[in-house]
Design a protein around this motif. Structure first.
Motif, short mmCIF file in Angstrom:
data_model
loop_
_atom_site.label_atom_id
_atom_site.label_comp_id
_atom_site.label_asym_id
_atom_site.label_seq_id
_atom_site.Cartn_x
_atom_site.Cartn_y
_atom_site.Cartn_z
N ILE A 163 -1.26 -49.14 3.88
CA ILE A 163 -0.70 -49.53 5.18
C ILE A 163 -0.63 -51.05 5.20
N VAL A 164 0.55 -51.57 5.51
CA VAL A 164 0.73 -53.01 5.63
C VAL A 164 0.53 -53.34 7.11
N GLY A 165 -0.58 -53.99 7.39
CA GLY A 165 -0.87 -54.30 8.80
C GLY A 165 -0.41 -55.70 9.12
N ASN A 166 0.33 -55.87 10.19
CA ASN A 166 0.63 -57.23 10.62
C ASN A 166 0.44 -57.40 12.11
N ALA A 211 2.16 -52.43 13.01
CA ALA A 211 2.33 -53.68 13.76
C ALA A 211 1.39 -53.59 14.95
N GLU A 212 0.41 -54.44 14.98
CA GLU A 212 -0.62 -54.35 16.02
C GLU A 212 -0.74 -55.67 16.75
N THR A 213 -1.25 -55.58 17.95
CA THR A 213 -1.53 -56.82 18.67
C THR A 213 -3.02 -57.15 18.64
N GLN A 214 -3.85 -56.20 18.18
CA GLN A 214 -5.29 -56.45 18.03
C GLN A 214 -5.91 -55.45 17.04
N ASN A 215 -7.14 -55.71 16.62
CA ASN A 215 -7.91 -54.82 15.72
C ASN A 215 -7.08 -54.37 14.51
N LEU A 216 -6.47 -55.35 13.87
CA LEU A 216 -5.52 -55.05 12.80
C LEU A 216 -6.11 -54.17 11.69
N GLU A 217 -7.25 -54.61 11.15
CA GLU A 217 -7.79 -53.91 9.99
C GLU A 217 -8.20 -52.48 10.35
N ALA A 264 -4.13 -52.37 3.60
CA ALA A 264 -5.24 -51.42 3.50
C ALA A 264 -4.83 -50.37 2.47
N LEU A 265 -5.65 -50.21 1.43
CA LEU A 265 -5.29 -49.32 0.32
C LEU A 265 -6.10 -48.03 0.35
N ARG A 266 -5.52 -47.01 -0.23
CA ARG A 266 -6.21 -45.70 -0.30
C ARG A 266 -7.56 -45.82 -1.00
N THR A 267 -7.68 -46.78 -1.91
CA THR A 267 -8.94 -46.97 -2.63
C THR A 267 -10.05 -47.53 -1.73
N GLY A 268 -9.71 -47.91 -0.50
CA GLY A 268 -10.71 -48.46 0.42
C GLY A 268 -10.66 -49.98 0.50
N GLU A 269 -9.95 -50.56 -0.47
CA GLU A 269 -9.84 -52.01 -0.52
C GLU A 269 -8.91 -52.54 0.59
N VAL A 270 -9.21 -53.72 1.10
CA VAL A 270 -8.29 -54.38 2.03
C VAL A 270 -7.95 -55.76 1.45
N ILE A 271 -6.67 -56.02 1.29
CA ILE A 271 -6.24 -57.30 0.70
C ILE A 271 -5.52 -58.11 1.76
#
Ligand code: C5P
Length: 398
Positions: free
Chosen positions: A339-342, A318-324, A360-367
């Protein structure tokens, strides 16, 4: 599918006949149940003729006294169209004074509600609060359409068209069993760290995201162990709830319950600090400034990352900035698979019904997942988690 079609008393009741016909045409078995008020608008015979089954109207008319239980137990989906303001109030509060609301309480499967009413009744805070309760319970709401209403007003309140309702019934009834045989361990809610016997520090986590994950996992067939800090929402049906208060208690319960778990999701907002020494007695108020010394709490997720084995490990950021960037950093440092970033701080995140997240997935992908209810986000997280496990296993030649 075996479908219970509940009809409550509004002018839109006549449209439920069209829904009954459509569901029959799609090959379902339909059992109509009408409230007394619905019978003022349409005859039970209409539904009996369309469904080929006697329409149930009165609790005391069915052959055996526990008729409502057996109807509930034998059916796959309960759809109520139209759902009036009065009926939704009854459902929200668990009143069971007629056959339909009794069936509702006895029914454990998916529920679809298609509300219809006057626009002011729809907009009333009481109706909206009941709707929210029912939505949170995981029921599928087929929103009313805007347009000309029988009362002469224009606005939201018109029953959705039968095709839309039938499609919602099909979606709700499509049983997903892709987590059958799986044990999912989920942590949720905040932790409370005592300052003395009567005070604590905590955070704003409501537990809603973790509870939505638990509900999604149960409905997809998993055994779910939910280790939860103090929250004010009820545990979803079918989960094994392990209540805890502090970060240390949460850590202990996680490791006690880890063995059978193939998927571990750490949605809890664990306190990062706790008092190094909690006084035995209440700290007295004085005029003097006090200083408290805190130690870091155990980082449960990082510890899990070190001994996860084959488990799929999912953390939250849970972030307030720079999520990814933060999500990727946590993925690495805590050895997670996802990691589920919100973003928190706006109208989303803590306490809200909706969420918008990036995975963010271990494979490097971000969905990136667009804004949706926490329950829908929960299902997407499991969809992606299962795909990820498959990809990781394939990469390891297993
Ligand atoms: O590093 P940060 O606390 O932001 O990471 C959040 C993730 O780590 C969440 O999944 C949370 O449940 C987990 N966490 C933990 N133990 C802590 C702190 C956070 O498991 N003491």
């Amino acid at each position: 599918m075996k479908i219970i079609l509940g009809v409550s008393g509004g002018i839109a009741a006549y449209k439920a006949a069209e829904l009954a016909r459509l569901l029959m045409q799609q090959g379902h078995e339909v059992q109509a149940v009408m409230t007394d008020a619905a019978r003022e608008f349409v005859q039970p015979l209409t539904f009996s003729a369309l469904t080929g089954r006697k329409t149930l109207t009165n609790m005391f008319e069915v052959e055996h006294a526990i008729g409502h239980i057996s109807v509930a137990q034998e059916s796959d989906v309960l759809v109520i169209a139209p759902a009036t303001a009065d009926l939704m109030a009854k459902l929200a509060h668990g009143l069971a004074g007629d056959f339909l609301s009794t069936i509702y309480l006895a029914f454990t499967g998916p529920v679809v509600l298609a509300p219809a009413m006057n626009v002011n009744m729809w907009n009333h805070p009481a109706t909206q609060a009941n709707l929210e309760t029912l939505r949170r319970r995981g029921h599928h709401i087929v929103e009313p359409e805007s347009g000309y209403l029988a009362c002469g007003m224009t606005g939201p309140g018109r029953l959705a068209n039968p095709e839309t309702i039938a499609a919602a019934v099909a979606r709700a009834g499509a049983k997903r069993t892709d987590l059958e045989g799986e044990t999912v361990l989920i942590t949720a809610g905040p932790t409370q760290e005592p300052l003395d016997p009567v005070r604590y520090i905590s955070n704003r986590s409501s537990g809603k995201m973790g509870y939505a994950l638990a509900e999604a996992a149960v409905s997809r067939g998993a055994r779910v162990i939910l280790i939860s800090g103090p929250v004010s929402i009820p545990a979803p049906r079918g989960v094994e709830l392990v209540p805890v208060q502090t970060a240390v208690e949460m850590r202990d319960k996680v490791f006690e319950n880890l063995e059978p778990a193939g998927i571990v999701i750490k949605a809890a907002a664990v306190a990062d600090f706790h008092l190094s020494k909690v006084p035995d007695q209440k700290v007295k108020k004085t005029a003097a400034r006090i200083t408290l010394e805190f130690d870091p709490t155990p980082d449960i997720l990082a510890e899990l990352g070190r001994q996860k084995g084959d488990r799929l490990l999912i953390g939250f950021a849970a972030e307030t900035q720079n999520l990814e960037r933060e999500a990727r950093r946590k993925l690495e440092t805590k050895n997670c698979d996802m990691i589920v970033g919100n973003l928190v701080g706006g109208d989303l995140g803590f306490g809200s019904e909706d969420n918008e997240v990036a995975l963010a997935l271990r494979t490097g992908e971000v969905i990136s997942l667009p804004r949706a209810s926490k329950r829908e986000i929960a299902d997407r997280i499991f969809d992606e988690a299962l795909k990820l496990r498959f990809a990781l296993q394939a990469a390891h030649g297993r």
